[in-house]
Design a protein around this motif. Sequence first.
Motif, short mmCIF file in Angstrom:
data_model
loop_
_atom_site.label_atom_id
_atom_site.label_comp_id
_atom_site.label_asym_id
_atom_site.label_seq_id
_atom_site.Cartn_x
_atom_site.Cartn_y
_atom_site.Cartn_z
N ILE A 196 21.02 -61.29 -22.65
CA ILE A 196 21.94 -61.29 -21.51
C ILE A 196 21.51 -60.19 -20.54
O ILE A 196 21.29 -59.04 -20.94
CB ILE A 196 23.38 -61.04 -21.99
N ARG A 197 21.37 -60.55 -19.29
CA ARG A 197 21.08 -59.56 -18.26
C ARG A 197 22.39 -59.04 -17.70
O ARG A 197 23.29 -59.81 -17.38
CB ARG A 197 20.23 -60.17 -17.15
N LEU A 239 24.53 -37.58 -22.73
CA LEU A 239 25.69 -38.31 -22.23
C LEU A 239 25.27 -39.50 -21.38
O LEU A 239 25.83 -40.60 -21.49
CB LEU A 239 26.59 -37.37 -21.44
N LEU A 240 24.27 -39.30 -20.53
CA LEU A 240 23.79 -40.41 -19.71
C LEU A 240 23.22 -41.53 -20.58
O LEU A 240 23.47 -42.71 -20.33
CB LEU A 240 22.72 -39.90 -18.73
N ASP A 241 22.45 -41.17 -21.59
CA ASP A 241 21.87 -42.18 -22.46
C ASP A 241 22.93 -42.94 -23.24
O ASP A 241 22.73 -44.11 -23.61
CB ASP A 241 20.85 -41.56 -23.40
N LEU A 242 24.07 -42.32 -23.50
CA LEU A 242 25.18 -43.03 -24.13
C LEU A 242 25.76 -44.11 -23.23
O LEU A 242 26.51 -44.97 -23.70
CB LEU A 242 26.32 -42.06 -24.46
N GLY A 243 25.45 -44.05 -21.96
CA GLY A 243 26.01 -45.00 -21.01
C GLY A 243 27.10 -44.41 -20.13
O GLY A 243 27.80 -45.16 -19.45
N ALA A 244 27.25 -43.08 -20.14
CA ALA A 244 28.20 -42.44 -19.23
C ALA A 244 27.59 -42.46 -17.83
O ALA A 244 26.63 -41.72 -17.55
CB ALA A 244 28.48 -41.01 -19.67
N ARG A 292 21.42 -50.56 -21.40
CA ARG A 292 21.76 -51.64 -22.33
C ARG A 292 20.48 -52.14 -23.00
O ARG A 292 20.24 -53.31 -23.13
CB ARG A 292 22.52 -52.77 -21.64
N TRP A 293 19.67 -51.15 -23.41
CA TRP A 293 18.43 -51.43 -24.13
C TRP A 293 17.53 -52.36 -23.31
O TRP A 293 17.02 -53.37 -23.79
CB TRP A 293 18.74 -51.97 -25.53
N SER A 294 17.37 -51.95 -22.03
CA SER A 294 16.50 -52.64 -21.06
C SER A 294 17.05 -54.00 -20.64
O SER A 294 16.30 -54.84 -20.12
CB SER A 294 15.08 -52.81 -21.61
N ARG A 295 18.35 -54.21 -20.79
CA ARG A 295 18.97 -55.46 -20.33
C ARG A 295 19.56 -55.35 -18.93
O ARG A 295 20.04 -56.35 -18.39
CB ARG A 295 20.02 -55.92 -21.35
N ILE A 296 19.57 -54.14 -18.36
CA ILE A 296 19.92 -53.98 -16.96
C ILE A 296 18.63 -54.06 -16.17
O ILE A 296 17.74 -53.22 -16.35
CB ILE A 296 20.63 -52.63 -16.70
N PRO A 297 18.47 -55.06 -15.33
CA PRO A 297 17.19 -55.23 -14.62
C PRO A 297 16.83 -54.00 -13.78
O PRO A 297 17.68 -53.42 -13.10
CB PRO A 297 17.45 -56.45 -13.72
N ALA A 310 14.81 -47.28 -22.79
CA ALA A 310 14.65 -48.47 -23.64
C ALA A 310 15.36 -48.30 -24.97
O ALA A 310 15.69 -49.28 -25.65
CB ALA A 310 13.17 -48.74 -23.88
N LEU A 311 15.64 -47.04 -25.35
CA LEU A 311 16.30 -46.74 -26.62
C LEU A 311 17.80 -46.53 -26.45
O LEU A 311 18.49 -46.25 -27.44
CB LEU A 311 15.70 -45.47 -27.23
N ALA A 312 18.31 -46.66 -25.24
CA ALA A 312 19.64 -46.14 -24.94
C ALA A 312 20.59 -47.19 -24.37
O ALA A 312 20.17 -48.17 -23.73
CB ALA A 312 19.52 -45.00 -23.93
N ARG A 313 21.87 -46.94 -24.59
CA ARG A 313 22.91 -47.81 -24.05
C ARG A 313 22.95 -47.76 -22.53
O ARG A 313 23.42 -48.70 -21.89
CB ARG A 313 24.27 -47.39 -24.62
#
Length: 270
Positions: free
Chosen positions: A3-4, A89-94, A134-139, A128-131
């Motif tokens: 899913i993108r 924190l950024l890598d968590l998706g904040a 979204r593990w490279s699912r955000i274009p 690529a390892l991080a939320r």
Amino acid sequence: MPIRLDPAPTFADRLRSADRALVGMWSCAGSPLVAEICAGSGLDIVLIDGEHSPVNLESILAQLQAVAPYPAVPVVRAPFGEPVVLKQLLDLGAQNILVPMVDSVSHAEAMVRAVRYPPHGVRGVGSALARSSRWSRIPDYLARADDLVSLTVQIETADAVGEAAAIAAVDGVDALLVGPADLAASLGLLGQQNHPDVVAAVEGVIAAGRAAGTPVGVNAFDPATADRYVAAGAAYVLVGADVTLLARASEALADRFIGAATDSAPPASY
């Protein structure tokens, strides 16, 4: 096929598009369940506190996940302004970071660099390892990342008030938040958030931010104080916290069914 995904608007986006002052509250209990309850309240902002709360990276992640389906924008306060902490924190998706105790232009500039990838910053690259991606699912995440993050810095000391206009003008600082509790302490007025000197300092920061085109928010748990700061031009106000709401409501139950306490009233803000 994966899913993108497209990330939610940032706090800065929400502030730019708002036609009124935004209203939010703190999530301090460290509970994703409580954070989700707050996110469904109808308020605009849920501020997940990593400075004065019993949280770690895992509990911040769980709160971000709990809040994600709701319209309220989540902002995460770091425990302090340090590039490694902000990177985590950024890598968590904040997407929306709040840094406490920013007293100078140089500190604000360092925080901007900490939340941006090279060549404009020093954020470590591990998307690529991080939320966050979204593990490279955000274009095109790496190319877009700087625009998908907002940075708010806290003005909490007399020195910071003196530098507020210059801090507000730093490129990459999307908003300011005034903390009247620490500001009062810095002014020698510990616990007196509504002292005229503190109020004047807060309103001075709001004016400085407005002159620079940078939104300014304020902690104001007392409704009359919140209204005053909105009238003065605050772009957002934080009007409560999960833990204080629970404390006051449980005390009210005790007063109603057992008997009124004789202690003095609790402070209107933290």
